[in-house]
Scaffold this motif. Structure first.
Motif, PDB file in Angstrom:
ATOM      1  N   GLN A   1       7.427 123.923 -40.211  1.00 43.22           N
ATOM      2  CA  GLN A   1       6.477 122.814 -40.177  1.00 43.22           C
ATOM      3  C   GLN A   1       7.094 121.543 -40.735  1.00 43.22           C
ATOM      4  N   ARG A   2       7.895 121.677 -41.764  1.00 42.57           N
ATOM      5  CA  ARG A   2       8.533 120.523 -42.400  1.00 42.57           C
ATOM      6  C   ARG A   2       9.805 120.082 -41.681  1.00 42.57           C
ATOM      7  N   ARG A   3      10.228 120.875 -40.689  1.00 43.44           N
ATOM      8  CA  ARG A   3      11.436 120.584 -39.914  1.00 43.44           C
ATOM      9  C   ARG A   3      12.666 120.548 -40.828  1.00 43.44           C
ATOM     10  N   VAL A   4      12.838 121.626 -41.592  1.00 42.89           N
ATOM     11  CA  VAL A   4      13.936 121.729 -42.550  1.00 42.89           C
ATOM     12  C   VAL A   4      14.763 122.974 -42.253  1.00 42.89           C
ATOM     13  N   LEU A   5      16.086 122.800 -42.274  1.00 45.32           N
ATOM     14  CA  LEU A   5      17.019 123.926 -42.208  1.00 45.32           C
ATOM     15  C   LEU A   5      17.463 124.223 -43.633  1.00 45.32           C
ATOM     16  N   ARG A   6      17.045 125.378 -44.162  1.00 47.98           N
ATOM     17  CA  ARG A   6      17.296 125.715 -45.569  1.00 47.98           C
ATOM     18  C   ARG A   6      17.846 127.143 -45.656  1.00 47.98           C
ATOM     19  N   HIS A   7      18.857 127.353 -46.489  1.00 51.54           N
ATOM     20  CA  HIS A   7      19.418 128.691 -46.644  1.00 51.54           C
ATOM     21  C   HIS A   7      18.453 129.584 -47.417  1.00 51.54           C
TER      22      HIS A   7
ATOM     23  N   ARG B   1      10.765 132.989 -34.844  1.00 49.71           N
ATOM     24  CA  ARG B   1      10.935 131.532 -35.031  1.00 49.71           C
ATOM     25  C   ARG B   1      10.502 130.761 -33.789  1.00 49.71           C
ATOM     26  N   ASP B   2      10.982 131.187 -32.632  1.00 42.41           N
ATOM     27  CA  ASP B   2      10.691 130.442 -31.412  1.00 42.41           C
ATOM     28  C   ASP B   2       9.216 130.535 -31.031  1.00 42.41           C
ATOM     29  N   ARG B   3       8.580 131.674 -31.320  1.00 41.28           N
ATOM     30  CA  ARG B   3       7.145 131.769 -31.032  1.00 41.28           C
ATOM     31  C   ARG B   3       6.366 130.772 -31.874  1.00 41.28           C
ATOM     32  N   LEU B   4       6.728 130.638 -33.145  1.00 37.58           N
ATOM     33  CA  LEU B   4       6.031 129.688 -34.018  1.00 37.58           C
ATOM     34  C   LEU B   4       6.302 128.245 -33.607  1.00 37.58           C
ATOM     35  N   LEU B   5       7.449 128.013 -32.983  1.00 37.58           N
ATOM     36  CA  LEU B   5       7.768 126.673 -32.490  1.00 37.58           C
ATOM     37  C   LEU B   5       7.164 126.410 -31.115  1.00 37.58           C
ATOM     38  N   GLY B   6       6.595 127.440 -30.503  1.00 38.29           N
ATOM     39  CA  GLY B   6       6.044 127.279 -29.165  1.00 38.29           C
ATOM     40  C   GLY B   6       7.099 127.215 -28.089  1.00 38.29           C
TER      41      GLY B   6
ATOM     42  N   PHE C   1      10.237 134.171 -47.544  1.00 36.59           N
ATOM     43  CA  PHE C   1      11.086 133.075 -48.012  1.00 36.59           C
ATOM     44  C   PHE C   1      10.639 131.699 -47.505  1.00 36.59           C
ATOM     45  N   GLY C   2       9.426 131.611 -46.996  1.00 37.52           N
ATOM     46  CA  GLY C   2       8.861 130.309 -46.631  1.00 37.52           C
ATOM     47  C   GLY C   2       9.400 129.727 -45.346  1.00 37.52           C
ATOM     48  N   GLY C   3       9.789 130.564 -44.399  1.00 36.80           N
ATOM     49  CA  GLY C   3      10.327 130.067 -43.141  1.00 36.80           C
ATOM     50  C   GLY C   3       9.322 129.293 -42.312  1.00 36.80           C
TER      51      GLY C   3
ATOM     52  N   LEU D   1      19.155 131.367 -42.596  1.00 41.37           N
ATOM     53  CA  LEU D   1      18.170 130.313 -42.818  1.00 41.37           C
ATOM     54  C   LEU D   1      16.775 130.904 -42.941  1.00 41.37           C
ATOM     55  N   THR D   2      15.935 130.218 -43.684  1.00 43.90           N
ATOM     56  CA  THR D   2      14.572 130.719 -43.866  1.00 43.90           C
ATOM     57  C   THR D   2      13.833 130.828 -42.537  1.00 43.90           C
ATOM     58  N   ILE D   3      14.126 129.923 -41.597  1.00 42.14           N
ATOM     59  CA  ILE D   3      13.426 129.973 -40.308  1.00 42.14           C
ATOM     60  C   ILE D   3      13.867 131.166 -39.473  1.00 42.14           C
ATOM     61  N   ASN D   4      14.974 131.804 -39.879  1.00 37.96           N
ATOM     62  CA  ASN D   4      15.440 133.009 -39.200  1.00 37.96           C
ATOM     63  C   ASN D   4      15.143 134.273 -40.001  1.00 37.96           C
ATOM     64  N   ALA D   5      14.454 134.116 -41.123  1.00 35.55           N
ATOM     65  CA  ALA D   5      14.209 135.242 -42.029  1.00 35.55           C
ATOM     66  C   ALA D   5      12.731 135.609 -42.045  1.00 35.55           C
ATOM     67  N   MET D   6      12.120 135.606 -40.881  1.00 38.96           N
ATOM     68  CA  MET D   6      10.723 136.006 -40.725  1.00 38.96           C
ATOM     69  C   MET D   6      10.650 137.220 -39.810  1.00 38.96           C
TER      70      MET D   6
END
Length: 413
Positions: free
Chosen positions: A117-123, A11-16, A110-112, A93-98
């Motif tokens: 990119q959309r700045r969404v926290l989604r289960h 997650r953090d790598r994709l966020l830079g 799961f589209g993390g 969260l999807t952003i933690n499921a990559m």
């Protein structure tokens, strides 16, 4: 056996952003195979291992099945048939499921990445509701990523409300709640943590003393934001700005005004004596969540004494020295700066006042330096003994503060 980098590092790598932890999932292996390769087992509930060279964590891929109430009510399957997608599906969260494979290829079922990119926290899935700690984790991630524009997905917000309504949040143990709150107070925008909890009803269950502040009015000439709950949000965010990563300052900022929720309705919007009435609710929270002793002690001091800091220019020199003594500042020098940071956050955590200098803090720092410079040795050399030494030191400290002649300033609430 296949090994993947998972979770926050991806997650953090994709966020830079720099990643503090590098966790791995191992698919298709047994505990015996991991030990044979030199990995050191450390997991209590399920197999987790430390790499023999790097010390990083490697966990066997697992699935979870709910078996009881609370965060501990789970049984786990770590068999070799568990897939990477099975493991990722159980995450919050999807952003933690990559995940990334050994060649750096992204695995994102799961589209993390899209949610980043959309700045969404989604289960990830409805299994989210099985672990009430996830509710707190989502709120903490909101505190971390709100400055980047992240918001909660509507369906996730609805799920959090359902968890509260179903009573799952009532089974959270105090230690886990405190751990998540403490971490949230180190994030850049702790107010987002409070808002997520309040919107789903969890704030009233877990921190009713804080929830009670919302809707309580204050005098607009001192608090243009008026609402005490909104003021508290602004204060914790200012504390995070003035003392980044310091949960102690954040905690004291969070609870400094709890007495305002206890003001009788016929006295509003004034809050006479709130610095005294706020002590009891602080002690209720500390009894429930058992923070470290320094947190409990400093929070009470900040509650009791913060108005004295705001009125520093009106105080007599003896009262200024009293303030330092009540903080135990001549023995614990760090207390003065901690106290002044909390008071600064309170003063600047108000609508339109975030950039206004807090001159009282500068004056009190100067006054403390003058008072602390007084040493007992000259009085001992004169032959003073026992209590007479302390009395002489105090007189000199009061005189040193009196010599500074603070500038006058109108009273501020």
């Amino acid at each position: 056996m296949q090994i993947y980098l998972v979770g926050g590092a991806v997650r953090d790598r994709l966020l830079g952003r720099p990643a503090s932890d590098h966790d791995h999932v191992v698919v298709g292996a047994t505990p015996q195979q991991m030990i044979a390769l030199g990995y050191k087992p450390v997991g209590k509930d399920f197999p987790v291992f430390l790499h023999p060279s790097s010390g990083e964590e490697y966990a066997l891929a697992r699935t979870e099945r709910k078996s009881g109430r609370g965060y501990a009510g789970f049984t786990f399957d770590t068999g070799t048939a568990v897939t990477l997608e099975d493991d990722l599906r159980r995450r919050d969260l999807t952003i933690n499921a990559m995940a990334e494979d050994a060649d750096g290829r992204l695995v994102d079922p799961f589209g993390g990445a899209q949610d980043l990119q959309r700045r969404v926290l989604r289960h990830v899935s409805d299994a989210f509701v099985e672990d009430p700690v996830r509710l707190l984790r989502v709120a903490r991630f909101a505190a971390r990523y709100a400055p980047l524009g992240f918001t909660l997905a509507p369906e996730t917000a609805a799920l959090l409300r359902a968890m509260v309504d179903d009573g799952e949040v009532d089974h959270l143990v105090a230690e886990r709640v405190w751990a998540e709150l403490r971490r949230a107070l180190t994030e850049p925008q702790p107010s987002a943590f409070l808002r997520v909890l309040r919107d789903c009803g969890a704030l009233a269950r877990l921190f009713p003393q804080i929830d009670a502040l919302y809707g309580v009015p204050q005098r607009a000439e001192f608090h243009p934001e008026v609402d005490t709950g909104i003021h508290t949000e602004m204060v914790v965010d200012m504390a995070a700005r003035l003392a980044p990563g310091d949960a102690l300052i954040g905690w004291c900022a969070l609870v400094h005004d709890l007495g305002k929720a206890l003001t009788p309705a016929d006295q509003l919007p004034r809050h006479v004596g709130h610095e005294s009435s706020g002590v009891a609710p602080i002690r209720e929270l500390t009894a429930r969540y058992k923070p470290p002793g320094e947190y409990a002690e400093l929070a009470v001091l900040c509650c009791r004494l913060h108005l004295q800091a705001h009125r520093a220019f009106e105080l007599r020199p003896a009262t200024v020295v009293d303030l330092f003594e009540q903080l135990d500042g001549f023995r614990k020098k760090e207390r003065i700066e901690q106290f002044l940071l909390v008071c600064s956050a309170d003063k600047r955590g108000r609508l339109g006042l975030s950039e206004v200098p807090y001159a009282q803090a500068d004056w009190l720092r100067t006054a403390y330096a003058a008072a602390a410079a007084i040493d007992a040795k000259p009085f001992v050399a004169r032959g003073l003994t026992g209590p007479a030494i302390g009395e002489a030191v105090r007189r000199e400290r009061v005189a040193a503060v009196a010599a500074l002649r603070p500038p006058g300033e109108a009273r501020s609430g």
